[in-house]
Design a protein around this motif. Structure first.
Motif, short mmCIF file in Angstrom:
data_model
loop_
_atom_site.label_atom_id
_atom_site.label_comp_id
_atom_site.label_asym_id
_atom_site.label_seq_id
_atom_site.Cartn_x
_atom_site.Cartn_y
_atom_site.Cartn_z
N SER A 159 -1.26 51.98 38.74
CA SER A 159 -1.17 53.19 37.46
C SER A 159 -0.07 53.85 37.46
O SER A 159 0.03 54.78 38.43
CB SER A 159 -2.68 53.89 37.38
OG SER A 159 -2.61 54.55 36.12
N LEU A 160 0.82 53.86 36.53
CA LEU A 160 2.20 54.35 36.64
C LEU A 160 2.27 55.52 35.36
O LEU A 160 1.76 54.99 34.42
CB LEU A 160 3.26 53.33 36.43
CG LEU A 160 3.13 52.25 37.48
CD1 LEU A 160 4.06 51.10 37.17
CD2 LEU A 160 3.39 52.66 38.93
N GLU A 161 3.04 56.49 35.72
CA GLU A 161 3.09 57.24 34.37
C GLU A 161 4.46 57.97 34.36
O GLU A 161 5.05 58.37 35.62
CB GLU A 161 2.01 58.71 34.53
CG GLU A 161 1.93 59.51 33.35
CD GLU A 161 0.71 60.19 33.54
OE1 GLU A 161 -0.17 59.99 34.28
OE2 GLU A 161 0.95 61.37 32.69
N THR A 162 5.06 58.16 33.28
CA THR A 162 6.24 58.82 33.24
C THR A 162 6.39 59.57 31.81
O THR A 162 5.48 59.33 30.97
CB THR A 162 7.63 57.75 33.53
OG1 THR A 162 8.63 58.39 33.65
CG2 THR A 162 7.32 56.70 32.11
N THR A 163 7.52 60.17 31.62
CA THR A 163 7.79 60.73 30.27
C THR A 163 9.01 59.95 29.75
O THR A 163 9.91 59.85 30.43
CB THR A 163 8.15 62.29 30.63
OG1 THR A 163 7.04 62.86 31.20
CG2 THR A 163 8.31 63.11 29.01
N ALA A 164 8.72 59.75 28.40
CA ALA A 164 9.81 58.84 27.93
C ALA A 164 11.15 59.80 27.57
O ALA A 164 11.01 61.02 27.14
CB ALA A 164 9.43 58.51 26.30
N THR A 165 12.29 59.34 27.89
CA THR A 165 13.42 60.08 27.82
C THR A 165 14.18 59.70 26.34
O THR A 165 13.93 58.95 25.75
CB THR A 165 14.45 59.65 28.88
OG1 THR A 165 14.56 58.27 29.02
CG2 THR A 165 13.77 60.02 30.36
#
Length: 165
Positions: A159-165
């Motif tokens: 389960s991966l999480e990031t903030t869109a750049t």
């Protein structure tokens, strides 16, 4: 006539003869019950093979609505058994990518890498896979939180999480 001791002896023998029969029956019933419990326990107990173990990195670009997942290390993933769930700001996309695919509803064009149906069905370390969201809800914009969940045969691999750049 001396009948007393003989009668007593016969009665005593007949009482003693019942006791071993009852004991043997009790042991047979106990053995059958234990066998049934063991059989039920063995039938309910099964060994599942563990799912693949791998690590991934996630990138999201809000300008072109693209999401890229890199297989960094670990076991190879069979993309035929893989399912991907994408959420933007905690809300799952209306149309999820049917991995592998080419031209699916809610996504622009063909996906990149192993997510493409025309590529190798094994996703190994070092390979990039990506999709571009189009005509899907919610939309992806810069600053949105993106969560990607990878599942193989019903078992969550990452389960991966990031903030869109």
């Amino acid at each position: 006539m001396h009948v007393g001791p003989l009668r007593y002896g016969r009665e005593r023998r007949s009482i003693r003869a019942v006791s071993p029969v009852v004991g043997v029956l009790a042991l047979v019933v106990l053995t059958v019950c234990l066998a049934a419990v063991v059989a039920a326990g063995v039938g309910a107990w099964s060994l599942e093979s563990p799912g693949p173990t791998a690590s991934f990195e996630l990138e999201a670009d809000g300008n072109d609505s693209s999401i890229t997942v890199e297989h960094v290390a670990g076991d190879a993933i069979d993309v035929e058994a893989l399912s991907v769930t994408i959420a933007v700001d905690g809300t799952e996309l209306d149309a999820q990518p049917p991995i592998p695919f080419v031209g699916a509803k809610g996504f622009d064009g063909a996906p990149d890498g192993p997510f493409n149906a025309k590529s190798d069905s094994t996703w190994t370390a070092g390979e990039l896979a990506g999709v571009t969201i189009a005509n899907n809800s919610p939309t992806l914009a810069t600053g949105d939180s993106v969560t990607v969940t990878l599942t193989v045969d019903g078992r969550r691999v990452a389960s991966l999480e990031t903030t869109a750049t």
